[in-house]
Structure formats: C-alpha cells, structure tokens
Design an enzyme around this catalytic site. Structure first.
Site, PDB file in Angstrom:
ATOM      1  N   TYR A  39     -16.124  -5.246  -2.169  1.00  0.00           N
ATOM      2  CA  TYR A  39     -15.818  -4.514  -0.929  1.00  0.00           C
ATOM      3  C   TYR A  39     -16.354  -5.303   0.261  1.00  0.00           C
ATOM      4  O   TYR A  39     -17.466  -5.830   0.193  1.00  0.00           O
ATOM      5  CB  TYR A  39     -16.472  -3.128  -0.946  1.00  0.00           C
ATOM      6  CG  TYR A  39     -15.438  -2.031  -0.955  1.00  0.00           C
ATOM      7  CD1 TYR A  39     -14.568  -1.876   0.119  1.00  0.00           C
ATOM      8  CD2 TYR A  39     -15.296  -1.166  -2.033  1.00  0.00           C
ATOM      9  CE1 TYR A  39     -13.591  -0.897   0.125  1.00  0.00           C
ATOM     10  CE2 TYR A  39     -14.330  -0.180  -2.044  1.00  0.00           C
ATOM     11  CZ  TYR A  39     -13.481  -0.045  -0.965  1.00  0.00           C
ATOM     12  OH  TYR A  39     -12.512   0.917  -0.960  1.00  0.00           O
ATOM     13  N   GLU A  58     -15.573  -4.299   3.955  1.00  0.00           N
ATOM     14  CA  GLU A  58     -15.084  -3.721   5.226  1.00  0.00           C
ATOM     15  C   GLU A  58     -15.840  -4.351   6.402  1.00  0.00           C
ATOM     16  O   GLU A  58     -17.029  -4.640   6.301  1.00  0.00           O
ATOM     17  CB  GLU A  58     -15.328  -2.215   5.241  1.00  0.00           C
ATOM     18  CG  GLU A  58     -14.353  -1.468   4.367  1.00  0.00           C
ATOM     19  CD  GLU A  58     -14.586   0.033   4.401  1.00  0.00           C
ATOM     20  OE1 GLU A  58     -15.322   0.514   5.274  1.00  0.00           O
ATOM     21  OE2 GLU A  58     -14.032   0.705   3.523  1.00  0.00           O
ATOM     22  N   ASP A  89       7.169  -9.711  15.552  1.00  0.00           N
ATOM     23  CA  ASP A  89       7.002  -9.576  14.103  1.00  0.00           C
ATOM     24  C   ASP A  89       7.781 -10.733  13.463  1.00  0.00           C
ATOM     25  O   ASP A  89       9.003 -10.690  13.359  1.00  0.00           O
ATOM     26  CB  ASP A  89       7.563  -8.222  13.668  1.00  0.00           C
ATOM     27  CG  ASP A  89       7.444  -7.999  12.168  1.00  0.00           C
ATOM     28  OD1 ASP A  89       7.110  -8.954  11.439  1.00  0.00           O
ATOM     29  OD2 ASP A  89       7.711  -6.870  11.725  1.00  0.00           O
ATOM     30  N   THR A 101       4.176 -11.319   7.592  1.00  0.00           N
ATOM     31  CA  THR A 101       3.814 -11.247   6.182  1.00  0.00           C
ATOM     32  C   THR A 101       3.463 -12.676   5.775  1.00  0.00           C
ATOM     33  O   THR A 101       3.778 -13.632   6.498  1.00  0.00           O
ATOM     34  CB  THR A 101       4.984 -10.773   5.302  1.00  0.00           C
ATOM     35  OG1 THR A 101       6.098 -11.629   5.522  1.00  0.00           O
ATOM     36  CG2 THR A 101       5.376  -9.346   5.600  1.00  0.00           C
ATOM     37  N   LYS A 138       6.881 -14.269   2.479  1.00  0.00           N
ATOM     38  CA  LYS A 138       8.329 -14.517   2.567  1.00  0.00           C
ATOM     39  C   LYS A 138       8.523 -16.021   2.744  1.00  0.00           C
ATOM     40  O   LYS A 138       8.126 -16.790   1.878  1.00  0.00           O
ATOM     41  CB  LYS A 138       8.937 -13.681   3.683  1.00  0.00           C
ATOM     42  CG  LYS A 138       8.700 -12.171   3.513  1.00  0.00           C
ATOM     43  CD  LYS A 138       9.388 -11.375   4.587  1.00  0.00           C
ATOM     44  CE  LYS A 138       8.818 -10.013   4.822  1.00  0.00           C
ATOM     45  NZ  LYS A 138       9.237  -8.945   3.968  1.00  0.00           N
ATOM     46  N   ARG A 187       1.382 -11.935  -1.482  1.00  0.00           N
ATOM     47  CA  ARG A 187       1.845 -10.751  -0.749  1.00  0.00           C
ATOM     48  C   ARG A 187       0.733 -10.339   0.207  1.00  0.00           C
ATOM     49  O   ARG A 187      -0.405 -10.117  -0.214  1.00  0.00           O
ATOM     50  CB  ARG A 187       2.113  -9.597  -1.704  1.00  0.00           C
ATOM     51  CG  ARG A 187       3.094  -9.879  -2.791  1.00  0.00           C
ATOM     52  CD  ARG A 187       3.619  -8.599  -3.388  1.00  0.00           C
ATOM     53  NE  ARG A 187       4.522  -7.987  -2.440  1.00  0.00           N
ATOM     54  CZ  ARG A 187       5.773  -8.388  -2.226  1.00  0.00           C
ATOM     55  NH1 ARG A 187       6.274  -9.397  -2.908  1.00  0.00           N
ATOM     56  NH2 ARG A 187       6.536  -7.794  -1.345  1.00  0.00           N
TER      57      ARG A 187
HETATM   58  N1  PLP Z   1       8.221  -6.717   9.175  1.00  0.00           N
HETATM   59  C1  PLP Z   1       9.397  -7.255   8.854  1.00  0.00           C
HETATM   60  C2  PLP Z   1      10.210  -7.915   9.926  1.00  0.00           C
HETATM   61  C3  PLP Z   1       9.836  -7.230   7.530  1.00  0.00           C
HETATM   62  O1  PLP Z   1      11.022  -7.754   7.216  1.00  0.00           O
HETATM   63  C4  PLP Z   1       9.019  -6.622   6.554  1.00  0.00           C
HETATM   64  C5  PLP Z   1       9.401  -6.559   5.131  1.00  0.00           C
HETATM   65  O2  PLP Z   1      10.449  -6.484   4.698  1.00  0.00           O
HETATM   66  C6  PLP Z   1       7.826  -6.049   6.953  1.00  0.00           C
HETATM   67  C7  PLP Z   1       7.446  -6.124   8.265  1.00  0.00           C
HETATM   68  C8  PLP Z   1       6.954  -5.314   5.980  1.00  0.00           C
HETATM   69  O3  PLP Z   1       6.324  -6.126   5.099  1.00  0.00           O
HETATM   70  P1  PLP Z   1       5.567  -5.535   3.833  1.00  0.00           P
HETATM   71  O4  PLP Z   1       6.591  -5.148   2.853  1.00  0.00           O
HETATM   72  O5  PLP Z   1       4.671  -6.637   3.380  1.00  0.00           O
HETATM   73  O6  PLP Z   1       4.766  -4.350   4.318  1.00  0.00           O
END
Ligand code: PLP
Length: 487
Positions: free
Chosen positions: A73, A75, A250, A279, A282, A288
């Site tokens: 842990y 945090e 994002d 993320t 990808k 992950r």
């Molecule tokens: N943001 C975007 C643009 C995504 O395409 C995705 C996943 O498909 C996410 C966030 C969420 O990612 P996670 O599945 O790791 O929570």
C-alpha cells in the site's frame, strides 16, 4: 551466448523459462487459470487483432507486473505517504514519472491512475480543486473544507455541481468521460458536446469556438476514441483561452503517436493542454493504466488524486509503466509509431480501393472507421462475422448513427497491435481485402417474427476457413512474441 543467437533470442528464451515457471506455480494452485492464460496467448497469436485500443506489451512490461510490489500500500505521493515502508515504491514512482516527463516534455507527470477513466477523474478533480475549491477557501479564510460552516459548505457544493464541460460527442468519436450524459462526467457537470461536420465528418474548429463562446465551459476537452484524424491542439488552446476554459486533452488513444514524434507541433497536445490525460496500454504499448501530465500550476492538485479520487496506487503497474516508458524513449519506438500511421493509411486505402466507405474518407492517425451500412450490415453483424473468420474488431457508432450505440453502423479498426507484430503496408492492404471478402459474403439475418435483424447474420460457406488460412500465412510470418516457446 551460443553462436547464431542474438541478444533478442537469448531474452526470448529466458522469458520462455520465466513464463513456464510462473504457469507451473500458478497451475499448482488453480490449473484452470494457468490453462486459460496459455489459451489466451494461443488465441492472441492466431487472430488478426485490429482493436484500436489494444496492443501487445513486451515481456519485460508484462513480467514487471507479476511481483511483490502488488502487495504494497502506498497512498499519497513520493516522500509523502500515508503508509510506512514505501521507499521502493517511491523509487518506482519517481522513475516512471521522470520517464513520462522527459518522453512527453511535460512539466509534471502523475503516474498513479489505474486506468484512463481514473486519469480523467483525477483531471476533473484537479480542475475543480484549482478553480472552485481553492478560490472559495481563500475567500472564506479557511485552510480546508472541514473548516467551513454548514452553510458555506452547502454553497461550495452547489458551486462544484454548477460547472460546465464541453467535449466531443460520443457518436463523433469522443469518449464516455467527455460529458456523455449516462457517464459520471455528464452528471458532475452541466455538459454540452461538439460534433463533427455532417458532410465531411471532420472537426470544425469554428463550430467548437462558437459553442464554447456561447456555453462558456470551465473545461474544454479535446481527444477521442474513434475519430480517425489528427487534432490541432494549438487551435483548441486558442479557443479555451478565448473563453477562459481549462483545456484538458485526453490522448488515451494516440499517446504512442505523441511519444513516437508522429504528432508534433500543433498536433502534440502536451505543450498546449493545461492537463493531458492518457492510458498507458493502447498505442503507448505499456501496462493497463493511466497517467496525467500537467502544467506546473496544476501539479499540487493532481498530486492529491490519491486518496481523494483514487485508491492506493498499483505499485507493480507503476513499475511496468516505467519499463514501458523507457521502451518508448528508444529511437525504435519512433519507427514503430510512424509505421502505425503508415499502416493505417494503407488499411484505409485498401478499403477505399475496394469500394468501402470510411468515416471522413480516410485516416491520418491509427484509426480507420469503416461504415458497414453499404454492405447491408450493422456493426454488430459485421463484428460477429469478422470474429468467425478470426478478425477481432469492435463495433462503433458512426456520426448520427441510425443503429444507435449498441448495434451501430461502424467497425473501428486500429493498427497499433499488428504493427507491433511487424505487419507492414502490404499486409494491411491484404487485411482490408480479407475483411471485404467477409463483409461481402455476410447476409443480415431475420428476427423470429420474420423482420430484419440487427444482430443475426449468415456468413457464406467456406469464407471463414478461406480468410483464416490467408491470415495464418501473415500471422506466421509475423509471430507474436517471437521466440517465446511455452512448454
Ligand atoms: N479515454 C479515451 C479517449 C479512451 O478511448 C478510453 C478507453 O477506451 C479511456 C479514456 C478509458 O480508458 P480505461 O479503459 O483505461 O479506463
């Protein structure tokens, strides 16, 4: 090293031994999990994976996740934990953050988010903390919210709930967390969405600007899950500045193209966004997980992500993020990223030359969005028929989709995974050919009542076998995890 063996061969042999040993240990406790793990590798090896959000992380990244860091842990943040004994987690988190900052040229990196959605929640939290909570506390002369009177706290809670967010609509390619009403982001914020041009399918910055001017959001989100084009983040920042919004990008999908310097200048979000979320699994090809990159002014708020928004950090995954980010800093990652984009072009041209329809008419990132309605199919039918033939995809809405988000009219395809296997432009043209073969030979089914079904379908005799055989040639030529031989 035995003669004729490269360092990569030797490492693959070592990884084989490691996995064999691990599976033996796992199998002694729950053999069905060991068997499923072996089967997953076999299935991934024998199918054409075109899911745009997936990849194949390296054995180094995967092995990093299977350690005792999982037991700890931690945090808090580096050097400031709510638990004792976090010195090694501090090392891991610092290294991951350092790689992230240097790879992306970001002033600050927070590597704790467990996933992309969690990274977005941390970003929302940080924006609200920075722009709503902190000014309110200063105004009221309080150090933290616990010091507020019931009345002031109630007023502040209303202020939190009254903020506005403008993001890309889901059916235009945005993500659920970009203000889609059923998602928490649509409930936390008053939200509006921008779409794409109905004719071209492209983002129209003038429309985004006009919406932003009218709506005056606190948060403007750029980024996407299913938009097959690049975005000009300099323009998005200009729009955010014109209306006093915080720009959050994002880059979950295209972080690998940013890391690999395919998206540079105005297409690199990091210098323009106040907060960039991503993320790590990808196109970036890590474990992950998620990350938040921030301009310095947001660093202190982002740092409070855990425990205010997130549970304890997954230290084993942070360690794997560090390994993946180290890989992404190698020059070979830039070659990989460029190949992702080149291959997507080849895949798109392969479809267009065979008469298929693509949303926006092509791609200039890693995504191809195929509109399957011209084959007389829904996305669901196309996805299922393709899977029968060993082609793994996911159905996706197209703009103003008449079949809604469940059945859809589209198939989203991405090149990061097969590019990792070494597929090149000619292979992707062949993939388009095989997919068109499946789609042309799939007939929509009927419901029990005799009406047109959006789910059932019939794939012509012999098509699946024909496509699987042709795929096998390419898959054999580009093995997944070459040299990794499990007993
Ligand atoms: N943001 C975007 C643009 C995504 O395409 C995705 C996943 O498909 C996410 C966030 C969420 O990612 P996670 O599945 O790791 O929570």
């Amino acid at each position: 090293m035995p003669t004729g063996q490269t360092p990569a061969d030797t490492l693959a042999k070592t990884a084989s031994t490691a996995y064999d040993a691990a599976l033996e240990v796992i199998g002694a406790v729950e053999p069905r999990i060991a068997a499923a793990t072996r089967q997953e590798l076999a299935d991934q090896r024998s199918s054409l994976k075109l899911i745009a959000s997936e990849n194949y992380a390296s054995p180094a990244v995967l092995l990093t996740m299977g350690t005792w860091f999982s037991d700890k842990y931690a945090e808090g943040t580096v050097g400031h934990r709510f638990y004792a004994g976090c010195q090694n987690v501090d090392t891991v988190e610092s290294i991951a953050a350092e790689h992230a900052r240097e790879l992306f040229g970001a002033p600050y990196a927070y590597v704790q988010p467990h996933s992309g959605i969690d990274a977005n929640l941390v970003a929302f939290w940080s924006i609200l903390a920075h722009h709503v909570e902190t000014p309110a506390l200063e105004r009221l002369g309080a150090k933290n919210v616990n010091e507020l009177s019931e009345a002031d706290w109630e007023t502040l809670r209303h202020e939190f709930g009254n903020q506005r967010l403008l993001g890309m609509a889901l059916d235009a390619g945005g993500h659920l967390t970009h203000g889609f009403r059923p998602n928490i982001s649509g409930k936390m914020f008053h939200q509006q969405q921008y779409g794409t041009d109905p004719e071209t399918g492209l983002l129209d910055y003038d429309v985004v600007r006009a919406k932003a001017k009218e709506f005056k959001p606190l948060v403007l989100i750029a980024g996407y899950s299913a938009y097959p084009r690049r975005v000009n983040f300099a323009k998005m920042r200009e729009i955010a500045d014109e209306v006093g919004a915080t720009l959050m990008v994002d880059m979950a999908h295209f972080a690998g193209l940013v890391a690999g310097k395919v998206f540079t200048g105005d297409e690199d979000p990091v210098p323009f966004a106040h907060l960039t979320t991503t993320t790590t699994h990808k196109s970036l090809r890590g474990p992950r997980g998620g990350m938040v990159l921030a301009q310095e002014e947001f660093a202190a708020d982002v740092d409070r992500g855990c425990p205010m928004v997130l549970g304890g950090p997954l230290s084993h995954v942070m360690a794997a993020k560090a390994v993946a980010l180290a890989e992404a800093r190698q020059p070979s990652f830039q070659t990989y990223a460029q190949a992702i984009a080149d291959n997507a072009k080849s895949l798109a041209e392969g479809f267009l030359s065979r008469g298929a329809n693509l949303v926006t008419g092509g791609t200039d990132n890693h995504i191809v969005l195929l509109d399957v309605s011209s084959f007389g199919l829904t996305g669901r039918q196309a996805e299922s028929a393709l899977l029968d033939a060993g082609v793994v995809t996911n159905r996706n809405s197209v703009p103003a989709d008449p079949n809604g988000a469940w059945y859809t009219s589209g198939i989203r395809l991405g090149t990061p995974a097969l590019t990792t296997r070494g597929f090149g432009a000619d292979d992707f043209d062949r993939v388009a050919d095989l997919m068109v073969d499946v789609l042309r030979n799939t007939q929509p089914g009927t419901t029990k009542a005799g009406g047109p079904s959006k789910a059932t379908y019939a794939l012509g005799d012999g098509v699946a076998d024909r496509v699987r055989a042709a795929s096998a040639e390419m898959l054999d030529a580009h093995p997944l995890y070459p040299g990794l031989d499990l007993a």
